[in-house]
Write a protein that holds these residues in place. Structure first.
Motif, PDB file in Angstrom:
ATOM      1  N   GLU A   1      31.366  -5.399   2.694  1.00 53.95           N
ATOM      2  CA  GLU A   1      31.510  -6.268   1.527  1.00 53.95           C
ATOM      3  C   GLU A   1      30.714  -5.755   0.329  1.00 53.95           C
ATOM      4  OE1 GLU A   1      30.334 -10.785   0.245  1.00 53.95           O
ATOM      5  OE2 GLU A   1      30.959 -10.450   2.316  1.00 53.95           O
TER       6      GLU A   1
ATOM      7  N   ASN B   1      32.336  -4.423  -3.203  1.00 53.46           N
ATOM      8  CA  ASN B   1      32.002  -5.030  -4.489  1.00 53.46           C
ATOM      9  C   ASN B   1      31.447  -4.001  -5.468  1.00 53.46           C
ATOM     10  OD1 ASN B   1      32.823  -7.529  -3.599  1.00 53.46           O
ATOM     11  ND2 ASN B   1      30.774  -8.213  -3.044  1.00 53.46           N
TER      12      ASN B   1
ATOM     13  N   TYR C   1      31.535 -12.108  -4.770  1.00 49.22           N
ATOM     14  CA  TYR C   1      32.388 -12.557  -3.677  1.00 49.22           C
ATOM     15  C   TYR C   1      33.824 -12.060  -3.813  1.00 49.22           C
ATOM     16  CZ  TYR C   1      28.494 -15.833  -3.728  1.00 49.22           C
ATOM     17  OH  TYR C   1      27.253 -16.372  -3.774  1.00 49.22           O
TER      18      TYR C   1
ATOM     19  N   SER D   1      35.585  -9.659  -2.390  1.00 47.65           N
ATOM     20  CA  SER D   1      36.366  -9.383  -1.192  1.00 47.65           C
ATOM     21  C   SER D   1      36.751 -10.657  -0.457  1.00 47.65           C
ATOM     22  CB  SER D   1      35.572  -8.465  -0.262  1.00 47.65           C
ATOM     23  OG  SER D   1      34.345  -9.066   0.083  1.00 47.65           O
TER      24      SER D   1
ATOM     25  N   LEU E   1      38.806  -4.542   2.674  1.00 45.37           N
ATOM     26  CA  LEU E   1      37.680  -4.040   3.464  1.00 45.37           C
ATOM     27  C   LEU E   1      38.144  -3.119   4.586  1.00 45.37           C
ATOM     28  CD1 LEU E   1      35.377  -7.200   3.812  1.00 45.37           C
ATOM     29  CD2 LEU E   1      35.241  -5.347   2.161  1.00 45.37           C
TER      30      LEU E   1
END
Length: 566
Positions: free
Chosen positions: A135, A139, A210, A212, A278
């Motif tokens: 994650e 990002n 946030y 993902s 991801l």
């Protein structure tokens, strides 16, 4: 100067140690960057939502906002910043970036159609193979693209970046330009503001946080024509500011794979079909551009920063770009750029006499490698190799600057050059500043250029082709300010059509005004005459002018051309 927001704990983990805030500020200063602010994710969201301040809780992630040089694109993400600081601290050696050795036959192809020359003529591409995302990495990957778009890409006008899951598409690819009604695809949905529920708890959604977890699409089945999409995005807070780049064109740029799947409609939006997740392992990157040099810099920045997560670390797979004239180019170009710089030049610019081996060591700290030093014409010369991450190194003075940073600006002795003589105008200006300050006035520094309305309409002036210093509104009932600075006047004898002139402007504002043309009260103003020439005016400011600037109290004002005295 761009500011990069990075989680403190993740940064310290990448640096291999924790720092106190003071220690990290000191490291930043030594490296030539600045810790601008310390905040939290929730505080950032509260500020953007104009919510009341709250005391941070212990479980909130601390965010460091770090100001970096505008030309250091490699420092716009955690990966590049942490790597640069580790090399600077001597904790790791400079990475060696390489282009994967594959045959031209096996290489992915990007075919460019001739129509693209009418709107966005260039494209460069590359592949990151065997990437491992989590994650935080995901990002960071998205954030780097956003920061590049705002910086070197000039809000996508010069370059636009598209990143795709290569396993969902199939080469060869084509870069085309078609009438908008002929382009149909499912676009990516942009991240939205609002509240979402996750496991029963509420979370604020934010464009840079946030990503993902909350990436969604407009529709999994809804296709949009490109012209419909432009209308749709006119209400999108993020995308509407990019529409002007292509919306008036009869043709839009578009990238297809071999199955006519739309990868992107640059510089607006990517297609949903090839969205990065991801689980993505192979990333196809395309950068369309109006400036080929900047496109290559952007591509090199993205692939060098995130090739660290590839299965073959620091290795990038090339793509062949084929233009309509038959010429083809292999990209990215990760070769080292070399320049020859005399040691004497570096030491002269820095102002410190340093031996060759020490200069070489300092350059290594800044990711520049000295291939060799040779003695030519009785002076030592360095052959310096510049990596693809350092596109800011363009001239020997950039090399000297890196030596000065690595040596430490505070360690350079301060000297006054005997040949350096101050200009008489500046000396006179300093004398005036000191005298006026000593009688109780506060010096202000305002912009040389201010609005036309403030210069004329609000001052009850007619435009006589000159401009005047603008003073800020007073903040108390009794306020005295002055400024010694330049004003700009039209001057047809100058090649730029204007020239600067040094003026003194002073204002007294209080419940009463002592001694008091249209900005002044009639009969309460006077001209200042010197050697038969008017060099200034002073008097009581007209009530209408005060009202225009929301100044409640009477003011006396004087403005003088101080160059007349020299």
């Amino acid at each position: 100067m761009p500011t990069v927001s990075i989680g403190r704990d993740r940064l310290f983990q990448a640096l291999g140690r924790t720092y106190t805030e003071e220690e990290f500020e000191d490291l930043c200063f030594k490296f030539g960057i600045e810790l601008d602010d310390v905040t939290t994710e929730k505080a950032i969201i509260r500020k953007e939502k104009h919510l009341d301040e709250e005391e941070p809780s212990e479980d909130e992630e601390v965010i460091y906002k770090i100001e970096v040089p505008a030309n250091r694109y490699d420092l716009l993400c955690l990966e590049g910043l942490a790597q640069a600081l580790r090399i600077f601290n001597g904790l790791e050696s400079k990475p060696t970036y390489s282009v994967a050795s594959i045959s031209k036959v096996s290489m992915l192809k990007m075919h460019v159609k001739s129509e693209t020359s009418k709107i966005r003529p260039y494209v460069v591409s590359a592949v990151l193979r065997g990437v491992t995302f989590d994650e935080a990495r995901y990002n960071s990957f998205i954030d780097l693209q956003d920061r590049l778009h705002q910086n070197i890409c000039r809000r996508r006008t010069l370059v636009a970046i598209g990143t795709h899951d290569l396993d969902t598409i199939e080469g060869p690819f084509t870069y085309e330009a078609l009438p908008p009604p002929e382009i149909n695809f499912v676009p990516l949905k942009q991240f939205v503001f609002g509240i979402a529920k996750l496991n029963g708890a509420k979370y604020w959604l934010h464009t840079s946080l946030y990503k993902s977890m909350y990436q969604v699409y407009l529709s999994k089945t809804k296709n949009f024509r490109a012209d419909e999409l432009m209308e749709f995005y006119k209400s999108d807070l993020k995308l509407k500011k990019f529409l002007h780049i292509i919306e008036s064109s009869p043709i839009f740029p578009v990238i297809y794979d071999r199955n006519r799947t739309v990868l992107s409609l640059p510089p607006i939006i990517n297609g949903a079909h090839s969205a990065i997740t991801l689980k993505t392992k192979n990333v196809f990157i395309e950068c369309t551009a109006t400036d080929l040099t900047k496109a290559n810099i952007v591509l090199n920045t993205v692939v060098t920063m995130f090739s660290v997560y590839c299965q073959n670390k620091f290795e990038v797979e090339p793509v062949e770009v084929i233009y309509p004239d038959g010429k083809s180019y292999i990209c990215p170009d990760l070769s080292l750029y070399q320049m020859v710089v005399p040691l004497s030049y570096i030491t002269t610019v820095v102002g410190v006499s340093l031996p060759a081996h020490e200069v070489a060591g300092l350059l290594n700290k800044m990711q520049l490698h000295v291939e060799n030093s040779v003695l030519e014409e009785n002076q030592t010369k360095f052959t310096i190799s510049v990596p693809p991450t350092r596109s800011d190194i363009l001239h020997p003075c950039d090399v000297a600057e890196d030596v000065a940073i690595a040596y430490g600006y505070n360690e350079i002795p301060k000297i006054k050059l005997p040949s350096l003589k101050p200009q008489s105008l500046n000396q006179f200006s300093e004398l005036i500043r000191a005298e006026i300050a000593m009688v109780g006035y506060t010096e202000v520094l305002t912009w040389i250029l201010c609005s036309y309305k403030e210069n004329f309409t609000m001052l009850n002036r007619k435009d006589d082709n000159s401009t005047a210093a603008i003073n800020g509104n007073p903040r108390s009932a009794d306020f005295e300010i002055f400024e010694v600075g330049d004003v700009v006047l039209l001057n047809e004898t100058k090649d730029v059509g204007a020239s600067n002139r040094r003026h003194l402007a002073a204002l007294y504002c209080g419940a009463t005004s002592g001694f008091e043309e249209p900005e002044f009260l009639p009969g309460r103003q006077a001209s200042i005459i010197y050697k038969g020439n008017q060099i200034g005016t002073f008097g009581i400011v007209h009530p209408q002018v005060l009202d225009n600037f929301d100044i409640p109290d009477p003011c006396s004002f004087v403005e003088v051309n101080i160059e007349s005295f020299l």
